[in-house]
Scaffold this active site. Sequence first.
Site, PDB file in Angstrom:
ATOM      1  CG  ASN A   9      -1.697   1.212   1.443  1.00  0.00           C
ATOM      2  OD1 ASN A   9      -1.804   2.048   0.543  1.00  0.00           O
ATOM      3  ND2 ASN A   9      -2.287   1.352   2.631  1.00  0.00           N
ATOM      4  CE  LYS A  11      -0.153   3.231   4.758  1.00  0.00           C
ATOM      5  NZ  LYS A  11      -0.111   3.315   6.213  1.00  0.00           N
ATOM      6  CG  HIS A  94      -5.757   1.758   5.172  1.00  0.00           C
ATOM      7  ND1 HIS A  94      -5.354   2.740   6.044  1.00  0.00           N
ATOM      8  CD2 HIS A  94      -4.722   0.889   5.069  1.00  0.00           C
ATOM      9  CE1 HIS A  94      -4.117   2.468   6.450  1.00  0.00           C
ATOM     10  NE2 HIS A  94      -3.712   1.361   5.870  1.00  0.00           N
ATOM     11  CD  GLU A  96      -2.991   5.449   6.743  1.00  0.00           C
ATOM     12  OE1 GLU A  96      -2.943   5.486   5.504  1.00  0.00           O
ATOM     13  OE2 GLU A  96      -2.081   4.941   7.445  1.00  0.00           O
ATOM     14  CD  GLU A 166      -3.298  -2.586   7.340  1.00  0.00           C
ATOM     15  OE1 GLU A 166      -2.189  -2.769   6.844  1.00  0.00           O
ATOM     16  OE2 GLU A 166      -3.994  -1.571   7.104  1.00  0.00           O
ATOM     17  N   GLY A 172       2.564   2.347  10.746  1.00  0.00           N
ATOM     18  CA  GLY A 172       3.503   3.456  10.583  1.00  0.00           C
ATOM     19  C   GLY A 172       4.184   3.874  11.870  1.00  0.00           C
ATOM     20  CB  SER A 212       5.427  -1.605  11.980  1.00  0.00           C
ATOM     21  OG  SER A 212       5.027  -0.254  12.158  1.00  0.00           O
TER      22      SER A 212
END
Length: 249
Positions: A9, A11, A94, A96, A166, A172, A212
Amino acid sequence: MRKNIVAGNWKMNTLPSEGVTLAQEIVKNFKDNAVELIIAPPFTHLSEVSKVLSGSAVKLSSQNIAKELKGAYTGEVSGEMLKDISVTHCIIGHSERRTYYGETDEIIAEKIQTALGLGLTPIFCIGENLEERKAEKHFEVVEKQLQIALENVKSDDITSIIVAYEPVWAIGTGLTATPEQAQEIHAHIRAFLKQKYGEDKAENISILYGGSCKPDNAKMLFAQKDIDGGLIGGAALKSDDFLKIAASF
Ligand code: PGA
């Protein structure tokens, strides 16, 4: 049996020209047939990257999809547009998108239906945040996400979905769920799928870990019984790291 999958991904990273170079490096150096490799560049890159991937084993994903099919939806990109340039997968839900763009489980459910209806494979993301983990609500949280988003997904369609667990606190941040923590919740997710769709189906659904995931921890994570690969953010932006992760099975 279910597939081993590693998906990158990207992003909102790389310029289109940089994305083409990255895709070229990945195609050139990807040799492993034991894993399905997918990359998800930004929308602006898809058309050019699609040409790079043409004839290779690497699959193309978007990072989002409009829930509507077409029409007056300024700023949205439809599944048919994606299909027309050979996109086969789309990341849906996702964290985000959930956190910054207000995507609810109900919106995600609609997007999954749209993607499935068009023959696109959803990479459907779930996961708890740090507070929920600390309060030991992670099982409850992912169950609710699964329940709502999969409510109208029929048994015939469920194996066309890739689930990505996730934990938001690991995305991140450099913090990774331990292999045991990840396995425990992956098993819980598979048990949910088994209860809803039966053992055969549940055993054939790939459940990826994301957060991560790096070359140095991928092996331990992928060695777990219910972890079938990874959804990779930061480490997907370097072809070496990404391919090392893909070679971790
Ligand atoms: P990360 O992102 O690997 O950079 O933690 C994973 C993701 O958000 O899919």
